[in-house]
Design an enzyme around this catalytic site. Sequence first.
Site, mmCIF file in Angstrom:
data_model
loop_
_atom_site.group_PDB
_atom_site.id
_atom_site.type_symbol
_atom_site.label_atom_id
_atom_site.label_comp_id
_atom_site.label_asym_id
_atom_site.label_seq_id
_atom_site.Cartn_x
_atom_site.Cartn_y
_atom_site.Cartn_z
ATOM 1 N N ASP A 80 83.756 -13.763 47.043
ATOM 2 C CA ASP A 80 84.914 -13.072 47.411
ATOM 3 C C ASP A 80 85.957 -13.610 47.811
ATOM 4 O O ASP A 80 87.056 -13.169 48.039
ATOM 5 C CB ASP A 80 84.253 -11.563 48.230
ATOM 6 C CG ASP A 80 83.813 -12.193 49.537
ATOM 7 O OD1 ASP A 80 83.016 -13.177 49.436
ATOM 8 O OD2 ASP A 80 83.711 -11.410 50.387
ATOM 9 N N HIS A 143 78.969 -16.483 58.157
ATOM 10 C CA HIS A 143 77.935 -16.124 57.871
ATOM 11 C C HIS A 143 77.245 -16.840 56.889
ATOM 12 O O HIS A 143 75.964 -16.561 56.603
ATOM 13 C CB HIS A 143 78.086 -14.617 57.275
ATOM 14 C CG HIS A 143 77.695 -14.245 56.188
ATOM 15 N ND1 HIS A 143 78.730 -13.890 55.033
ATOM 16 C CD2 HIS A 143 76.837 -13.681 55.567
ATOM 17 C CE1 HIS A 143 78.152 -13.317 53.913
ATOM 18 N NE2 HIS A 143 76.950 -13.138 54.403
ATOM 19 N N ASP A 162 84.561 -15.022 58.377
ATOM 20 C CA ASP A 162 83.932 -13.718 58.639
ATOM 21 C C ASP A 162 84.037 -12.909 59.944
ATOM 22 O O ASP A 162 83.819 -11.877 60.087
ATOM 23 C CB ASP A 162 82.506 -14.010 58.204
ATOM 24 C CG ASP A 162 82.387 -13.718 56.766
ATOM 25 O OD1 ASP A 162 82.654 -12.641 56.125
ATOM 26 O OD2 ASP A 162 81.757 -14.607 55.942
ATOM 27 N N TYR A 190 80.620 -3.901 59.948
ATOM 28 C CA TYR A 190 80.580 -5.568 59.323
ATOM 29 C C TYR A 190 79.824 -6.283 60.317
ATOM 30 O O TYR A 190 78.701 -7.144 59.811
ATOM 31 C CB TYR A 190 82.171 -5.889 59.569
ATOM 32 C CG TYR A 190 82.662 -7.247 58.660
ATOM 33 C CD1 TYR A 190 82.899 -6.924 57.425
ATOM 34 C CD2 TYR A 190 82.370 -8.455 59.059
ATOM 35 C CE1 TYR A 190 83.119 -8.193 56.707
ATOM 36 C CE2 TYR A 190 82.668 -9.513 58.380
ATOM 37 C CZ TYR A 190 82.951 -9.538 57.034
ATOM 38 O OH TYR A 190 83.393 -10.639 56.424
HETATM 39 FE FE LIG Z 1 83.569 -11.906 52.224
HETATM 40 FE FE LIG Z 2 81.050 -13.794 53.868
#
Ligand SMILES: [Fe+2]
Ligand SMILES: [Fe+2]
Length: 392
Positions: A80, A143, A162, A190
């Site tokens: 992403d 992460h 993140d 999140y």
């Molecule tokens: Fe992300």
């Molecule tokens: Fe991530």
Amino acid sequence: MTRIAEGVFWVGAIDWTLRDFHGYVTPHGTTYNAYLVLDEKKALIDTVRSSHFTELVARVKEVLDPGEIDYLVSSHVEPDHSGSLAQVLALCPKAQVVTVERHGEQGLQKYFHQKLPLMTVKEGSTLSLGKRSLSFIPIPLVHWPDNMMVFLSPDAVLFSTDCYGQHVATSTRFDDQSDMGLLMAEAAKYYANIIFPYPTQAARALEKTLALQPKVICPSHGVMWRGHLPQILEAYGRWTRGETRPRALVVYDTMWHSTEAMALAMVEGIAQEGVEVVLHNLGSSDLSHIVADLLEARALAVGSPILNNNLLPPVAAFLTYLKGLRPRGKIGAAFGSFGWGGATAVKAIKEDLALAGLEVMEDELAVRFSPTPEELQACRQLGQKLAQKIKG
Ligand SMILES: [Fe+2]
Ligand SMILES: [Fe+2]
């Protein structure tokens, strides 16, 4: 394009309609944030999901010709953020890709299957852009293994990857223009879904953040923090320390409403003790929402009937997710119903809760077929006992 500071711009993409981020339900959509820093040298920090490549390029072009970009910084290999890296590189013939040594390097090569013009950095590396410079702060496992924060001096802008992200699509780009209730709820969600398994690493990232004294924090998703920095940093303090409040979650699924009746009686018992309680039916609540509710809760009770001598599959899925997240310092309890297979569901739930790191109550509450008024009373009492443990 949005200006963050002199020569610093947000050039990311807004994914308004995204509702499922590999199983994480995103009712408010998300953004893929990319940032442009202009000096004698020009740096683009992150790209966007490949589906949003043209949106990124259009925003970059509002500021400069992509061909002028010298550095393309990858703060995190996940697609992403790096998904359109190869397409962007094709527009930036002189750009070098800046990534953290080993995990970043290997991850990008493995995703793109091509030789990339890589420049590797590590803790303490800096890159001068002219009057300003970037320093690199790897925060492994917050992460992915290659996550790194990037700090722009002297502007004190922290690109936090993140950390401090939220899955929200908004027309506003900063916290002080946005609904703080929504932002904090989505930041908690999140954290619970992405960062929960790594409290030690996240605490270290928070420490480093505090030491840098940023004026603006620019995460990979959601809005940027500039007006309410203490609020998000304090929340990360609470979450990384695993702080909880007197709150219980009762999570169950049901076939013929027996386990449901037990769950409702548990809820009654907990509430009778004055403890906040939230009920989730796995048939109608998604996992990402449930674990967000679990983040600051002190206890979790899980209930399941037996199907074909096993847990009902949605309960098994929830427990699998929970074992991955490993929420620490919480009390667990199990209950359930059965027909002719015995009370194996309760045993299986207890085992999984222990594997997920919860301190599991010894009590076993398994009811055959449909609960009698006495059995429902036992459920209420288990709820009360759980609530007393929470208060104690
Ligand atoms: Fe992300
Ligand atoms: Fe991530």
